[in-house]
Design a protein around this motif. Structure first.
Motif: not given
Length: 180
Positions: A161-164, A173-174
């Protein structure tokens, strides 16, 4: 004492547990049964694929049959049926007409045995017990492979997961992504 997993693998095992807690049993089982491939794949070059041999070796070397409920080849067959057909008994060499997993809501836990009724037979497992056994197997595997340079290199490429976002491709955005 088992070696802690690196964050990249810990996130995957966390997701298995979260899926079980959310009653998302199919995704939990799918990731559980592909965990040996993920670990074995970390030792390989990008151009190589995990084969039955590596999968079976992982299961037979790092899990305990009494905890997992089956041996490496049977686990590989179970995984093949689930991944390729969404049918746990679909592998042509996996014996049985049915595969049943007890879940946390089940009134009891059954694990690692078969039951026959007339001309039908079912292999029975407990989802939580199998997931825990596979996660512990990954911990044992990492204990043996934590200093492997290829594993260290490949960990950076696991899905996460890459939140930014994942610059320079997307930002703000994720997303779920792999690569560095």
């Amino acid at each position: 004492m088992l070696t802690p997993l690196p964050l990249q693998l810990e996130v995957i095992t966390f997701d298995i547990r979260q899926a079980i807690n959310a009653k998302l049993y199919y995704p939990a089982l799918l990731v559980t049964l592909t965990l040996p491939e993920i670990c074995a794949g970390l030792t390989l070059d990008k151009s190589q694929f995990v084969k039955q041999k590596q999968y079976v070796e992982f299961v037979d070397s790092y899990t305990r049959p009494e905890e997992l409920g089956l041996d490496g080849i049977s686990c590989y067959q179970l995984r093949g049926g689930l991944v390729h057909r969404a049918d746990l008994r679909a592998h042509p060499y996996f014996g049985g007409t049915h595969v049943i997993f007890t879940t946390p809501e089940s009134r009891g836990s059954t694990h690692g045995f078969s039951i026959a009724v007339a001309d039908k037979s079912a292999a029975m497992f407990d989802l939580v017990m199998m997931s825990n056994a596979m996660i512990e197997g990954a911990r044992r595997w990492y204990g043996d492979n934590s200093s492997n340079q290829k594993v260290a290199e490949n960990l950076a490429f696991l899905i996460r997961s890459c939140p930014n976002g994942l610059p320079p491709f997307v930002a703000g955005f994720p997303v779920v992504a792999s690569g560095v």
